[in-house]
Design a protein around this motif. Structure first.
Motif, PDB file in Angstrom:
ATOM      1  N   SER A  52      13.632   0.638 -11.275  1.00 57.75           N
ATOM      2  CA  SER A  52      13.119   1.464 -10.185  1.00 57.75           C
ATOM      3  C   SER A  52      13.645   2.882 -10.347  1.00 57.75           C
ATOM      4  O   SER A  52      14.827   3.155 -10.172  1.00 57.75           O
ATOM      5  CB  SER A  52      13.556   0.880  -8.838  1.00 57.75           C
ATOM      6  N   ILE A  53      12.749   3.785 -10.704  1.00 53.68           N
ATOM      7  CA  ILE A  53      13.099   5.184 -10.965  1.00 53.68           C
ATOM      8  C   ILE A  53      13.269   5.929  -9.644  1.00 53.68           C
ATOM      9  O   ILE A  53      12.588   5.646  -8.656  1.00 53.68           O
ATOM     10  CB  ILE A  53      11.984   5.834 -11.815  1.00 53.68           C
ATOM     11  N   ASP A  54      14.163   6.893  -9.632  1.00 53.84           N
ATOM     12  CA  ASP A  54      14.331   7.762  -8.466  1.00 53.84           C
ATOM     13  C   ASP A  54      13.116   8.686  -8.399  1.00 53.84           C
ATOM     14  O   ASP A  54      12.978   9.618  -9.188  1.00 53.84           O
ATOM     15  CB  ASP A  54      15.616   8.577  -8.605  1.00 53.84           C
ATOM     16  N   PHE A  55      12.221   8.410  -7.449  1.00 56.27           N
ATOM     17  CA  PHE A  55      10.952   9.128  -7.398  1.00 56.27           C
ATOM     18  C   PHE A  55      11.125  10.605  -7.066  1.00 56.27           C
ATOM     19  O   PHE A  55      10.222  11.412  -7.349  1.00 56.27           O
ATOM     20  CB  PHE A  55      10.034   8.460  -6.371  1.00 56.27           C
ATOM     21  N   SER A  56      12.246  10.977  -6.487  1.00 59.56           N
ATOM     22  CA  SER A  56      12.439  12.395  -6.167  1.00 59.56           C
ATOM     23  C   SER A  56      12.442  13.262  -7.421  1.00 59.56           C
ATOM     24  O   SER A  56      12.169  14.463  -7.354  1.00 59.56           O
ATOM     25  CB  SER A  56      13.749  12.585  -5.394  1.00 59.56           C
ATOM     26  N   ARG A  57      12.713  12.646  -8.565  1.00 59.02           N
ATOM     27  CA  ARG A  57      12.696  13.384  -9.832  1.00 59.02           C
ATOM     28  C   ARG A  57      11.276  13.609 -10.351  1.00 59.02           C
ATOM     29  O   ARG A  57      11.065  14.435 -11.247  1.00 59.02           O
ATOM     30  CB  ARG A  57      13.492  12.613 -10.886  1.00 59.02           C
ATOM     31  N   LEU A  58      10.295  12.886  -9.789  1.00 54.98           N
ATOM     32  CA  LEU A  58       8.919  12.943 -10.286  1.00 54.98           C
ATOM     33  C   LEU A  58       7.906  13.253  -9.193  1.00 54.98           C
ATOM     34  O   LEU A  58       6.703  13.215  -9.440  1.00 54.98           O
ATOM     35  CB  LEU A  58       8.542  11.593 -10.931  1.00 54.98           C
ATOM     36  N   TYR A  59       8.374  13.567  -8.017  1.00 61.06           N
ATOM     37  CA  TYR A  59       7.515  13.725  -6.854  1.00 61.06           C
ATOM     38  C   TYR A  59       6.598  14.932  -7.008  1.00 61.06           C
ATOM     39  O   TYR A  59       7.036  16.036  -7.310  1.00 61.06           O
ATOM     40  CB  TYR A  59       8.406  13.891  -5.617  1.00 61.06           C
ATOM     41  N   ARG A  60       5.294  14.721  -6.848  1.00 62.43           N
ATOM     42  CA  ARG A  60       4.275  15.771  -6.903  1.00 62.43           C
ATOM     43  C   ARG A  60       4.395  16.606  -8.180  1.00 62.43           C
ATOM     44  O   ARG A  60       4.511  17.829  -8.141  1.00 62.43           O
ATOM     45  CB  ARG A  60       4.334  16.648  -5.670  1.00 62.43           C
ATOM     46  N   GLY A  89       2.838  21.820 -17.079  1.00 60.64           N
ATOM     47  CA  GLY A  89       3.242  21.235 -18.352  1.00 60.64           C
ATOM     48  C   GLY A  89       4.696  20.821 -18.417  1.00 60.64           C
ATOM     49  O   GLY A  89       5.019  19.714 -18.885  1.00 60.64           O
ATOM     50  N   ASP A  90       5.613  21.685 -17.960  1.00 61.22           N
ATOM     51  CA  ASP A  90       7.040  21.374 -18.051  1.00 61.22           C
ATOM     52  C   ASP A  90       7.395  20.150 -17.207  1.00 61.22           C
ATOM     53  O   ASP A  90       8.190  19.302 -17.630  1.00 61.22           O
ATOM     54  CB  ASP A  90       7.881  22.573 -17.590  1.00 61.22           C
ATOM     55  N   GLN A  91       6.815  20.048 -16.029  1.00 60.05           N
ATOM     56  CA  GLN A  91       7.110  18.908 -15.165  1.00 60.05           C
ATOM     57  C   GLN A  91       6.547  17.612 -15.744  1.00 60.05           C
ATOM     58  O   GLN A  91       7.188  16.561 -15.651  1.00 60.05           O
ATOM     59  CB  GLN A  91       6.555  19.159 -13.766  1.00 60.05           C
ATOM     60  N   TRP A  92       5.362  17.694 -16.354  1.00 62.91           N
ATOM     61  CA  TRP A  92       4.814  16.500 -16.991  1.00 62.91           C
ATOM     62  C   TRP A  92       5.621  16.100 -18.217  1.00 62.91           C
ATOM     63  O   TRP A  92       5.779  14.908 -18.514  1.00 62.91           O
ATOM     64  CB  TRP A  92       3.347  16.697 -17.354  1.00 62.91           C
ATOM     65  N   ASP A  93       6.151  17.084 -18.932  1.00 62.88           N
ATOM     66  CA  ASP A  93       7.033  16.775 -20.062  1.00 62.88           C
ATOM     67  C   ASP A  93       8.274  16.029 -19.570  1.00 62.88           C
ATOM     68  O   ASP A  93       8.740  15.073 -20.205  1.00 62.88           O
ATOM     69  CB  ASP A  93       7.456  18.064 -20.783  1.00 62.88           C
ATOM     70  N   HIS A  94       8.804  16.482 -18.451  1.00 64.89           N
ATOM     71  CA  HIS A  94       9.972  15.815 -17.863  1.00 64.89           C
ATOM     72  C   HIS A  94       9.617  14.397 -17.435  1.00 64.89           C
ATOM     73  O   HIS A  94      10.382  13.441 -17.671  1.00 64.89           O
ATOM     74  CB  HIS A  94      10.482  16.620 -16.673  1.00 64.89           C
TER      75      HIS A  94
END
Length: 240
Positions: free
Chosen positions: A42-50, A54-59
């Motif tokens: 279970s990933i911490d969704f706050s790291r991927l929220y909205r 490009g940089d955020q998708w890379d992350h």
């Protein structure tokens, strides 16, 4: 039964639904005391929220790749990404592991083809409704998708991220969804693809003017099929 790895937490609400669906199918088909062999991260969704840009998708890809590798190393024989929007990085995740990753849109397309649905509306987050990574998996199977309405896109994105992903269900939002589905029917849709795993909190799949293809339940059913080792797809817990 084979051991499945589930990348969850996006959000925890939908991950809970996956766990329940998979185990209900396994119990029904294998035996009353059976439960599915699962590895869940279970990933911490706050790291991927909205995620946007490009940089955020890379992350996001980096986070999911690391999770996929850990699950593979722990003994998973296949993987499921328990979120529609995170399939934007599916190809990058699949390329970094040696086990299959079951694609949610492929499962939905197969179910729609079985039911001979050829024209549908798509409901989900902004990324899912506007970008090609999800839509092209359906279009390649000769399923025509109605073009997105931007007012619907913005309203639905807000409902999903600001309400449903927090476990909140509002009556006004339920009415909004019912109106969206009615308008899709008027626009010529034969069915609706519910391409957000939290939308079942608002949409009653059996009480709408159009058939609803619930992506999360269909995906979970495909995961259960893989666990059991059955090449014949089962009906989902809440089928379209």
């Amino acid at each position: 039964m084979r051991k499945l790895g589930l990348i969850g937490g996006m959000s925890w609400v939908s991950t809970r639904a996956y766990y329940e669906d998979i185990n209900q199918i396994v119990q029904r088909r294998v035996g009353p005391t059976a439960s599915a062999p699962l590895l869940i991260e279970s990933i911490d969704f706050s790291r991927l929220y909205r995620v946007t840009g490009g940089d955020q998708w890379d992350h996001a890809a980096e986070v999911l790749i690391k999770s996929a590798r850990r699950l593979e190393s722990a003994g998973a024989g296949a993987l499921v990404i328990a979120a529609n929007s995170m399939h934007a990085v599916y190809d990058r995740v699949q390329a970094e592991v040696s086990i299959p990753v079951i694609h949610i849109a492929d499962c939905v397309a197969r179910k729609m083809t079985e039911r001979e649905v050829r024209r549908a509306g798509l409901l989900g987050t902004r990324n899912v409704m506007m970008e090609d990574f999800y839509r092209e998996r359906l279009v390649v199977e000769d399923i025509e998708l109605l073009p997105p309405n931007m007012d619907v896109v913005e309203t639905l994105d807000t409902i999903i991220y600001d309400e449903l992903m927090h476990g909140k269900v509002r009556r006004d939002s339920e009415r909004e969804l019912r109106t969206m589905i009615t308008n899709l029917e008027k626009a010529g849709a034969e069915a609706v693809v519910m391409a957000c795993t939290e939308l079942d909190l608002l949409i009653d799949t059996g009480a709408n003017v159009l058939p609803i293809f619930d992506s999360g339940h269909i995906h979970a059913a495909a995961a259960a099929d893989w666990i059991i080792g059955d090449d014949t797809p089962t009906e989902s817990v809440i089928d379209a």
